[in-house]
Design an enzyme around this catalytic site. Structure first.
Site, PDB file in Angstrom:
ATOM      1  CG  ASP A  10      -1.870   1.248   1.513  1.00 33.86           C
ATOM      2  OD1 ASP A  10      -1.737   2.169   0.852  1.00 33.86           O
ATOM      3  OD2 ASP A  10      -3.056   0.860   2.015  1.00 33.86           O
ATOM      4  CG  ASN A  24      -9.380  13.487 -10.774  1.00 37.95           C
ATOM      5  OD1 ASN A  24      -9.971  14.541 -10.563  1.00 37.95           O
ATOM      6  ND2 ASN A  24     -10.533  12.773  -9.718  1.00 37.95           N
ATOM      7  N   GLY A  32      -9.769   4.663  -5.708  1.00 34.18           N
ATOM      8  CA  GLY A  32      -8.143   4.381  -6.375  1.00 34.18           C
ATOM      9  C   GLY A  32      -7.395   4.623  -5.374  1.00 34.18           C
ATOM     10  CB  VAL A  33      -3.456   5.761  -6.218  1.00 30.58           C
ATOM     11  CG1 VAL A  33      -2.589   5.818  -5.012  1.00 30.58           C
ATOM     12  CG2 VAL A  33      -3.358   4.280  -6.460  1.00 30.58           C
ATOM     13  CG  ASP A  34      -6.948  10.780  -5.721  1.00 30.11           C
ATOM     14  OD1 ASP A  34      -6.525  11.446  -5.226  1.00 30.11           O
ATOM     15  OD2 ASP A  34      -7.841  11.050  -7.278  1.00 30.11           O
ATOM     16  CB  SER A 122      -3.017   5.143 -16.027  1.00 28.58           C
ATOM     17  OG  SER A 122      -3.348   6.218 -16.845  1.00 28.58           O
ATOM     18  CB  THR A 123      -2.644  -0.075 -14.242  1.00 28.60           C
ATOM     19  OG1 THR A 123      -2.302   0.544 -12.063  1.00 28.60           O
ATOM     20  CG2 THR A 123      -1.286   0.273 -14.863  1.00 28.60           C
ATOM     21  N   GLY A 124      -5.649   1.571 -13.763  1.00 28.13           N
ATOM     22  CA  GLY A 124      -6.775   1.038 -11.888  1.00 28.13           C
ATOM     23  C   GLY A 124      -8.114   1.604 -12.974  1.00 28.13           C
ATOM     24  CB  VAL A 125      -9.955   4.016 -12.141  1.00 29.91           C
ATOM     25  CG1 VAL A 125     -11.452   5.045 -12.233  1.00 29.91           C
ATOM     26  CG2 VAL A 125     -10.884   4.391 -10.474  1.00 29.91           C
TER      27      VAL A 125
END
Ligand code: AR6
Length: 169
Positions: A10, A24, A32-34, A122-125
């Protein structure tokens, strides 16, 4: 010379000078991470993001660019927010994803950050295929001249970890 290290875990639990956030363009939070960074870092991060929106970033942060705020209660000094591109299918413009890593390192150098943790932007949402994203991430960090001593990729799951490990063999 920048050393690349890999960790599965994490990103909000890392002790580093700067944590990179896959944000974003609104800079006002998300999932996500954000979401995890704002939750664990506390309200000071959002407060600075709002100030950025009220000053130089009235229209938000453009895809491929990066900007720093406090890291609040994270065990870091700064969060560097960057906006990855959304996957549009084969032929998607990977230069914007490379730009996220380059620009984040540029901001890290400006701050004199020595250790920087990156998620797999960029690999999630935003749906960028993991193998390709890992390739772009590692190649770009390798090709970028920076004073940063350690770039630590913090991969959330085994699949992501393996994809990045494949790139640094
Ligand atoms: N630590 C490390 N990696 C994580 C963590 C964590 N705590 N949580 C998720 N990941 P994403 P994006 C991984 O969706 O694709 C947000 O809503 C996750 O498994 O966070 O760039 C923003 O506000 C994935 O591999 O970022 C934007 O709207 C990677 O981090 C949008 O999502 C990135 O997934 C950005 O989408």
């Amino acid at each position: 010379m920048t050393t690349i290290t890999l960790v599965q875990g994490d990103i909000t639990r890392q002790s580093v000078d700067a944590v990179v956030n896959a944000a974003n363009s609104s800079l006002l939070g998300g999932g996500g991470v954000d979401g995890a960074i704002h939750r664990r870092g506390g309200p000071a991060i959002l407060a600075e993001c709002r100030k950025l929106r009220a000053s130089h970033y009235g229209k938000g942060l453009v895809t491929g660019r990066a900007v720093a705020t406090t890291a609040g209660e994270l065990d870091a000094q700064w969060v560097i927010h960057t906006v990855g591109p959304v996957w549009q299918g084969p032929g998607s413009d990977s230069s914007l994803l490379a730009s996220c890593y380059r620009e984040s390192l540029r901001v890290a150098d400006e701050l004199s950050a020595r250790t920087v943790a990156f998620p797999a932007i960029s690999t999630g949402v935003f749906r960028w295929p993991m193998e390709e994203a890992a390739h772009i991430a590692v190649e770009t960090v390798r090709d970028t001249e920076a004073a940063v001593e350690e770039v630590r990729f913090v991969l959330f799951d085994e699949r992501a970890y393996k994809a990045f490990a494949e790139q640094i063999r």
